[in-house]
Structures are given as C-alpha cells and as structure tokens.
Design an enzyme around this catalytic site. Structure first.
Site, mmCIF file in Angstrom:
data_model
loop_
_atom_site.group_PDB
_atom_site.id
_atom_site.type_symbol
_atom_site.label_atom_id
_atom_site.label_comp_id
_atom_site.label_asym_id
_atom_site.label_seq_id
_atom_site.Cartn_x
_atom_site.Cartn_y
_atom_site.Cartn_z
ATOM 1 N N PRO A 2 0.824 -1.215 0.000
ATOM 2 C CA PRO A 2 0.000 0.000 0.000
ATOM 3 C C PRO A 2 0.857 1.264 0.000
ATOM 4 C CG PRO A 2 -0.645 -1.531 1.732
ATOM 5 C CD PRO A 2 0.662 -1.995 1.211
ATOM 6 N N GLU A 3 0.661 2.086 -1.014
ATOM 7 C CA GLU A 3 1.269 3.416 -1.060
ATOM 8 C C GLU A 3 0.118 4.418 -0.962
ATOM 9 O OE1 GLU A 3 4.154 3.686 -4.301
ATOM 10 O OE2 GLU A 3 4.463 1.533 -4.228
ATOM 11 N N LYS A 59 1.501 7.568 3.858
ATOM 12 C CA LYS A 59 0.991 6.193 3.826
ATOM 13 C C LYS A 59 0.343 5.797 5.155
ATOM 14 C CE LYS A 59 4.987 4.989 1.010
ATOM 15 N NZ LYS A 59 6.174 4.113 0.957
ATOM 16 N N ARG A 290 16.493 -1.662 -4.578
ATOM 17 C CA ARG A 290 15.086 -1.816 -4.955
ATOM 18 C C ARG A 290 15.000 -2.213 -6.414
ATOM 19 N NH1 ARG A 290 14.729 -1.664 -0.387
ATOM 20 N NH2 ARG A 290 13.609 -0.265 0.998
#
Length: 317
Positions: A2-3, A59, A290
């Site tokens: 979730p962003e 967030k 990442r």
DNA sequence: ATCCCTTCCTGAACGC
DNA sequence: TGCGTTCAGGAAGGGA
C-alpha cells in the site's frame, strides 16, 4: 504494497462503515503489531472509543477517536483492514481484531508482520507520530478537506479537519530537499521526508513520466526537470486513486475489493515488454536495493559529463 | 549531514 | 519429492 493511492482508497472505503461506530475491545492475535506502548494499554485505551473520522497522511491511515486520540496505522508491505461480521472466518495471517459494539469485527491482516497499529494522544501526540513525514502531495479533487495549510484543527469529530495541516508538495519544496544531494533521485523520492506517500511502484511510474533516470543525482536536477517531476508524481498518484489502487498480490480495500491500476502501469513490473511511448524493451535494474523499472531510451542514464552539463530536454523525439 | 547497510518477516520461486 | 537458498521491500537504526 500500500502506497498513497491504496491507503487513500482504504480510507474512503472504511470511512462510511466505521465513522460513528464504537469499539468494544481489541483482540491482539499477535501483540507484536502494536507500534508503541504495551498491549494491555492499547486494549484499555481502545475499549469504548468512538471513531469520529478517518483520514490519511502519506501512507499512514489515521482513525480519529473521541477525546482527541488517534489510531495511527502503517500497513507497510502486506497489511490490510477488512470489515467482517461477527464470528467471521479468520485469515491465517490475522494479527488483530478490533471488535465493534454492534458486533462487527475490523480485522487487521498482515502476512509479513511489518504493519503496525499505534495510539496517539492529543494533537501533540499526533504531530509526534507524523514527525518524519515531508510535504503531502495534494491530488486535485481528491479531498474535501476544510482545513488550510498550517492550520491545526483540534476539534474531535470533525473528520479530515482534525489532522495537523501539512505542508503541501510543490516543485519548490522538492527543489529545496534535492539541493546539494548526491544520492540517486529514486532514493530521495522513497525517503518520506522528501515527499510523503511514494513507494516503489509510484516512484518508478513518476520517474518514467518525467523521463528522468532513477540514478540521476537529486542535486543535478534542473528547475524544469523538478517541475516535470512534481507534475508526474501528482499524475501517477491521481491515476492510482482513480483506479482504486494497484493490486499486484495482497492489496485490498476495506471492503475486500481489488484495485485496477496494475493494468494501467507504464513501467512497473513491465520488464521485457515494450515501452508504451517508444517501443523499446522495459528493463529491470537495481537502485538502492530496490527493483527498478525503466525504459532505457526514454530515461537516459546520466554520465559524468551530462550530470555537470545539463542536456536540453527532449521534446517529441 | 549524508549515505549506505542491516534488520524485521513470510512465502513464492528457484536450484539441486 | 523435498530440501535449502534467494528474493521481495518500508522504515528505523547504526556505522562510516
């Protein structure tokens, strides 16, 4: 994961079914999900509390309670909330059940146990809880906030207004945070102090839209590039909200619904597929540990010379 | 101050 | 088939 758009969607789906309801008790299936204070304190504080509003900052999901208290939630990678009826089946990754006085159960499910629930007491407690967050990207028509920048409304029960007014993201706020920084722009955008709410998905999307290579050092960006980036961030987030979030695996809204933004992504997890702008194959590289997705033609990797002498921006190939 | 690395955690996807 | 290894990553904290 979730962003901002996912948390915003959870916020919007949870508000109509939770605001005005009272909590009966908290059942901590895995007490490690409490982010501050002791589990008994958490359970004692929540019991009898009334939800007076739900909002979001970066967030963080912020569930306002009566008596100027907030339940602050960070879902991290796999956390989610689902409203269930009394005695509903329990997911194997259930970490907490927030029982409501009307019998319903708000389930906090989190496969990887990174998500946290925390209570904040008073407006100063909430400010402390949110202290590490940078400017908030304001999505056009996304909010009906009645607060103004810098104005804190401490009135419990007023929904969005009871969150301290955040600084808003602008090209100028980004520029001041990137100035003098040598770290890759991707790292800086993932840092919640630069701008609140971006994660791996929307950073890759925004950098592609702005035609900026993720390894470009933040301090080397010019005014025009930062302006483009600012717009690209807002566009990527707005599209995510419009599509009710990106469901790649775990993400669900508070009603259990999936988002559809995964079908609208321009580069994220599209490695091996053609760029939607130029047809070049999207590639996946690693930037600050990442997974990072780029079009090697639209986003040209900076070199020592190009970082020192900015090339003219590319307009329409 | 800035930047990079490690830690937390589980399950999927590997390789042998 | 079944085991062990690697990878995924948001944010905090530590070291350089």
């Amino acid at each position: 994961m979730p962003e901002l758009p996912e948390v915003e969607t959870i916020c919007r789906t949870l508000a109509p079914i939770l605001v005005g309801s009272a909590f009966a008790r908290a059942e901590l299936v895995w007490p490690g999900c409490i982010g501050n204070g002791s589990a008994p304190d958490f359970e004692a504080s929540l019991a009898g509390s009334i939800c007076t509003g739900i909002s979001r900052r970066g967030k963080y999901l912020l569930i306002a309670l009566d008596h100027s208290r907030w339940l602050g939630v960070h879902l991290r990678m796999t956390g989610r909330f689902t409203m269930m009826d009394s005695g509903a089946d329990r997911d194997r990754h259930l970490r907490a059940v927030l029982h409501l006085q009307d019998g319903r159960e708000l389930h906090f499910i989190d496969q990887r146990k990174f998500g946290r629930l925390a209570l904040a007491f008073g407006i100063d407690g909430l400010r402390h809880f949110l202290r590490r967050l940078g400017p908030e990207p304001v999505i056009a028509a996304a909010r009906s906030s009645n607060s103004h920048p810098g104005e804190a409304d401490d009135t419990a029960g007023s929904g969005f207004a009871n969150v301290p007014g955040p600084e808003f993201m602008t090209a100028a706020s980004l520029a001041s945070r990137f100035s003098g920084r040598r770290a890759p722009i991707k790292s800086l955008l993932l840092d919640q102090q630069s701008v609140a709410g971006l994660g791996n998905i929307y950073v890759d999307e925004a950098l592609f839209r702005a035609r900026i290579h993720p390894l470009t050092s933040g301090g080397s960006l010019g005014t025009a590039e930062i302006g483009n980036l600012c717009e690209a961030i807002l566009e990527s987030l707005a599209q995510g909200i419009e599509n009710r979030g990106t469901t790649l695996s775990d993400y669900r809204d508070a009603l259990g619904g999936t988002g559809s933004n995964q079908t609208k992504l321009l580069v994220f997890r599209r490695n091996g597929k053609p760029c939607l702008v130029c047809g070049t194959e999207i590639i996946r590289v690693r930037v600050s540990a990442r997974g990072t997705h780029i079009c090697p033609r639209c986003q040209v990797e900076p070199t020592a010379t190009s970082a020192a002498v900015r090339p003219p921006s590319v307009k329409g190939d």
